[in-house]
Write a protein that holds these residues in place. Structure first.
Motif, PDB file in Angstrom:
ATOM      1  N   SER A  55      18.268 -10.669  -6.611  1.00 39.28           N
ATOM      2  CA  SER A  55      17.384  -9.662  -7.202  1.00 39.28           C
ATOM      3  C   SER A  55      15.916 -10.082  -7.047  1.00 39.28           C
ATOM      4  N   LEU A  56      15.659 -11.397  -7.191  1.00 40.48           N
ATOM      5  CA  LEU A  56      14.284 -11.901  -7.027  1.00 40.48           C
ATOM      6  C   LEU A  56      13.756 -11.581  -5.643  1.00 40.48           C
ATOM      7  N   ILE A  57      14.578 -11.843  -4.634  1.00 37.98           N
ATOM      8  CA  ILE A  57      14.159 -11.635  -3.252  1.00 37.98           C
ATOM      9  C   ILE A  57      14.042 -10.146  -2.964  1.00 37.98           C
ATOM     10  N   TYR A  58      14.943  -9.396  -3.579  1.00 34.04           N
ATOM     11  CA  TYR A  58      14.913  -7.945  -3.417  1.00 34.04           C
ATOM     12  C   TYR A  58      13.568  -7.407  -3.928  1.00 34.04           C
ATOM     13  N   TYR A  59      13.148  -7.904  -5.096  1.00 34.49           N
ATOM     14  CA  TYR A  59      11.871  -7.440  -5.645  1.00 34.49           C
ATOM     15  C   TYR A  59      10.692  -7.942  -4.796  1.00 34.49           C
ATOM     16  N   PHE A  60      10.874  -9.135  -4.206  1.00 33.48           N
ATOM     17  CA  PHE A  60       9.853  -9.651  -3.287  1.00 33.48           C
ATOM     18  C   PHE A  60       9.715  -8.705  -2.093  1.00 33.48           C
ATOM     19  N   GLY A  61      10.876  -8.251  -1.591  1.00 31.27           N
ATOM     20  CA  GLY A  61      10.871  -7.312  -0.463  1.00 31.27           C
ATOM     21  C   GLY A  61      10.154  -6.023  -0.829  1.00 31.27           C
ATOM     22  N   ILE A  62      10.438  -5.518  -2.045  1.00 23.10           N
ATOM     23  CA  ILE A  62       9.800  -4.270  -2.500  1.00 23.10           C
ATOM     24  C   ILE A  62       8.285  -4.466  -2.608  1.00 23.10           C
ATOM     25  N   LEU A  63       7.884  -5.646  -3.131  1.00 26.97           N
ATOM     26  CA  LEU A  63       6.460  -5.941  -3.302  1.00 26.97           C
ATOM     27  C   LEU A  63       5.754  -5.948  -1.937  1.00 26.97           C
ATOM     28  N   VAL A  64       6.396  -6.606  -0.968  1.00 27.54           N
ATOM     29  CA  VAL A  64       5.809  -6.673   0.376  1.00 27.54           C
ATOM     30  C   VAL A  64       5.644  -5.271   0.942  1.00 27.54           C
ATOM     31  N   LEU A  65       6.714  -4.478   0.780  1.00 24.49           N
ATOM     32  CA  LEU A  65       6.693  -3.113   1.305  1.00 24.49           C
ATOM     33  C   LEU A  65       5.591  -2.297   0.638  1.00 24.49           C
ATOM     34  N   ALA A  66       5.485  -2.444  -0.704  1.00 22.28           N
ATOM     35  CA  ALA A  66       4.479  -1.683  -1.453  1.00 22.28           C
ATOM     36  C   ALA A  66       3.072  -2.064  -0.989  1.00 22.28           C
ATOM     37  N   LEU A  67       2.836  -3.379  -0.820  1.00 24.05           N
ATOM     38  CA  LEU A  67       1.513  -3.834  -0.393  1.00 24.05           C
ATOM     39  C   LEU A  67       1.177  -3.332   1.015  1.00 24.05           C
ATOM     40  N   LEU A  68       2.199  -3.315   1.867  1.00 19.13           N
ATOM     41  CA  LEU A  68       1.976  -2.821   3.229  1.00 19.13           C
ATOM     42  C   LEU A  68       1.628  -1.341   3.203  1.00 19.13           C
TER      43      LEU A  68
END
Lengths: 231, 522
Positions: B182-195
């Motif tokens: 879940s941590l990595i999943y949220y990291f992925g979402i954060l990266v996507l959002a920032l992009l």
């Protein structure tokens, strides 16, 4: 004082207050038990009662959420504990590109044995799979794989032997051979723990442990009637 | 540390396995395989050289790469970090072990040392592979674009090396720290959002891309500072190996159990078990995917369960299967496009491709029929369950058809997009429903074959063609609009109106499936 020290020396396996949950399901609930050298114990219970999880925890493959497991004073899963423990799980995992005899050779050598040939040959003969020794386990039947896996577990030196459902797929010949190996191991001072649904092993067992919904509900002499009720 | 005897034993084990592996491979067979690979490579080379005008590097391309190259390379690194972390959560380099290695793990050898060795080997192999790909790609750019003979292969090779180390190192990191998915999943979402934020607000330079972009020598292969960062990244990746011994052995245990059962099932030619175990293995990876739980949270209504379940089933499909599906749809739609441009027989050629794609997409329904026990406790009618399970495949099929149709339109601009899109819509719906009817019916006709007269059996053959006919409902808009085009009438109007008309066939199929009672009768 001496008798206490002697009793401690006799203990091979100590499971103390062990609990384990999987996805919020309590699989082991504060299990405590001790097993002594020179004994055969059968672990029985319905499907999903936690037998395999307990055995895997003792083997060090699964880490309990709480509690401790010690094998001859060493924590389960540690190098020292693994060096004295031989485990055979219910799904035989064999190299698809090694012959049966090579399997035995590597298991024995990893266990520190140098002269293993006679022992390996004898095991294969007793289990009735001598003719398979130079074959790769591709296309083996369930029973042949099980026999090869049992030979693997028995060829290396051990003080604690753990077997999960060893009778699955075995013919009568194999079952008799396994029973005689277990008796030999007990006589040699090893502690044997077998999870099974088969009542045949009760004949040679010294202890019976009953697991029910993750709790140890019975710990004592083998009792066929009790087994019938539980299963 | 492993002692000398253990090291010798493990080395002998590898030698023995390798020699048995070589014994089991026929030299002639290897030569034939090489021959086929060589043929395939020759075709690829031919396609590349004939399209060299398309691939040639222009001054505008070079300017584009100079401006955005670092950002793209950075993006690739960020993405590889995410992939590496996810791989680590699922067991990463450890699950690469064969299940039988359990024998080694349960012996008295130093498992920490074994794990470290394996992780180092994994990272080295991954880096070499990526470096090779980067070098080959750079060489291709050099050949096509007549660029600097050294710069492109060297810089891309170096970038591949760093990228491989990053992917492997982060996998070790996730494994050793026992990170939660879940941590990595949220990291992925954060990266996507920032992009997304960076893209929407045109932030230059893109912050996320440049965090990793700094590390690449993509545009400055001989820059000392860039090389230094690369070296630091590679060393950092190998430092992560030190964490690997802290890995959770439960993952390897679960994986090895499934793999050993699967091998046994393959050895026994037990196809049903092979299919079930392959699915379990995929689900084993899927278990750590948090979006399924999020999906459930947003869809609390139990009646939506079949839809979610079939969506999950599709999410678990292998990449190979998706590629196959896309290829079949692509071939089908390209053939339609060719038919439009004059080769009308291509319509008939497209039918089997579309039908096969529909059967593949209707798989969640066939699963239900195959495994009635898993669903018999559902408090709904069988047909209801079957038809609701088709919602997700139909949705995916329509979206895929529309996307591919748009692509086909770009390839063959002579085909009007307003013709292709209604055909694609009709195709998306009819292919899945036709395929599902075919999947449900397969096998059932043989139950009655012995009771039929030869005449009736011949009729039965015709009945078997009904699913194909349903999946070919898109021929109505295709042929009608084409006829309109040839008679100088507006083909778009015909395409849209007959596309709606063609939906009658799949809707009839939907009604038939909704009234099925196959599950409990199995």
């Amino acid at each position: 004082m001496n008798s206490t020290t002697e009793a401690v020396k006799q203990v091979v396996l100590t499971v103390d207050n062990v609990s384990k949950t999987f996805d919020e399901a309590l699989v082991l609930d504060k299990i405590s038990l001790t097993l002594k050298r020179g004994s055969v114990s059968v672990l029985v219970g319905t499907n999903g009662s936690g037998k395999t999880t307990l055995l895997k925890s003792i083997a060090g493959v699964i880490s309990p959420d709480s509690g401790t497991i010690e094998i001859l004073g060493a924590t389960a899963g540690s190098r020292q504990a693994r060096a004295v423990t031989s485990v055979t799980f219910d799904d035989p995992a064999l190299y698809p590109d090694l012959t049966v005899f090579e399997h035995l050779a590597f298991a024995a050598r990893l266990g520190g044995l140098v002269d293993f040939q006679d022992r390996a040959t004898e095991l294969l003969k007793e289990l009735g799979i001598s003719e398979l020794q130079d074959r790769i386990p591709k296309g083996f039947s369930r029973g042949q794989r099980q026999k090869a896996a049992l030979a693997l577990g028995l060829v290396r030196p051990f003080r604690l032997l753990i077997l999960d459902e060893p009778y699955v797929g075995l013919d009568t010949f194999g079952k008799n051979a396994l029973a005689s190996f277990l008796i030999q191991a007990r006589d040699a001072g090893a502690c044997v723990l077998v999870a099974t649904h088969s009542p045949e092993l009760l004949k040679i067992a010294d202890n019976m442990l009953v697991l029910s919904y993750g709790k140890l509900t019975y710990k004592g002499k083998p009792d066929a009637k009790k087994l019938e009720v539980e299963l | 540390m492993l002692d000398v005897d253990e090291r010798k034993c493990l080395s002998d084990l590898s030698v023995a396995r390798r020699s048995h592996f070589l014994e089991s491979h026929d030299l002639l067979n290897v030569i034939v395989k090489f021959y086929f690979v060589a043929i395939a490579l020759a075709i690829v080379a031919d396609v590349v050289t004939t399209s060299s005008n398309f691939f040639s590097f222009t001054v505008a391309d070079a300017t584009f790469v100079r401006r955005y190259g670092n950002g793209f390379a950075g993006l690739v690194l960020v993405y590889l970090t995410y992939l590496g972390l996810m791989k680590g959560v699922r067991g990463g380099p450890v699950v690469l072990f064969a299940p039988e290695v359990r024998m080694v793990f349960l012996s008295g050898v130093d498992t920490a040392s074994l794990l470290r060795r394996k992780a180092i080997r994994s990272i080295t192999q991954l880096s070499s592979l990526y470096a090779g790909i980067g070098f080959a790609f750079g060489f291709a750019i050099h050949t096509l674009g007549h660029a600097n003979p050294l710069a492109a292969p060297l810089s891309l090779g170096l970038f591949g090396l760093v990228a491989g180390a990053v992917a492997g190192g982060t996998a070790c990191l996730a494994l050793g720290l026992r990170l939660k998915s879940s941590l990595i999943y949220y990291f992925g979402i954060l990266v996507l959002a920032l992009l997304l934020v960076a893209a929407i607000f045109h932030i230059e330079p893109n912050p996320i891309a440049n965090i990793a972009g700094v590390a690449t020598a993509f545009l400055s292969p001989f820059s000392l500072s860039a090389m230094l960062v690369d070296v630091v990244l590679v060393i950092g990746a190998f430092m992560c190996v030190l964490l690997v011994p802290r890995a959770d052995l439960e993952t390897i245990e679960r994986h090895s159990e499934l793999v050993s059962r699967l091998r046994f099932a393959i050895g026994m030619r037990d196809i049903r078990s092979v299919i079930v175990l392959s699915r379990s293995l995929t689900e084993d990876g899927y278990r750590s995917r948090s979006y399924a739980r999020v999906l459930y949270r947003f869809l609390p209504n139990p009646k939506s369960a079949p839809v979610v379940r079939s969506l999950q089933s599709m999410a678990n499909w292998s990449v190979r299967r998706y590629i196959r599906l896309v290829l079949m749809l692509l071939v089908g739609l390209t053939l339609i496009s060719y038919a439009w441009n004059g080769t009308q027989a291509a319509y008939l050629l497209a039918v089997p491709f579309i039908y096969l794609a529909g059967m593949d997409l209707g798989d969640p329904v066939t699963n239900l029929v195959d495994r009635p026990n898993a669903f018999c406790n559902y408090p709904v009618a069988d047909g209801w369950l079957l038809s609701r399970s088709l919602v997700a495949p139909i949705g995916v099929s329509v979206i895929a058809s529309l996307i591919i149709a748009s692509g086909v339109y770009l390839i063959h601009p002579a085909t009007p997009i307003l013709v292709i899109l209604p055909i694609a819509l009709s195709l998306g719906v009819s292919s899945v429903l036709g395929g599902a009817v075919g999947g449900i019916r397969s096998g059932s006709s043989t139950d009655f074959a012995g009771l039929m007269t030869p005449e009736l059996q011949a009729m039965g053959m015709l009945i078997e063609l009904i699913p194909v006919a349903i999946s070919a409902a898109w021929l109505f808009p295709a042929i009608n609009s084409h006829a309109a085009y040839l008679t100088h009438q507006p083909p778009e109007v015909q395409a849209i109106s007959t596309a709606f008309f063609s939906l009658l066939a799949p809707l009839t199929a939907w009604a038939w499936i909704s009234n099925k009672t196959v599950l409990k009768s199995q």
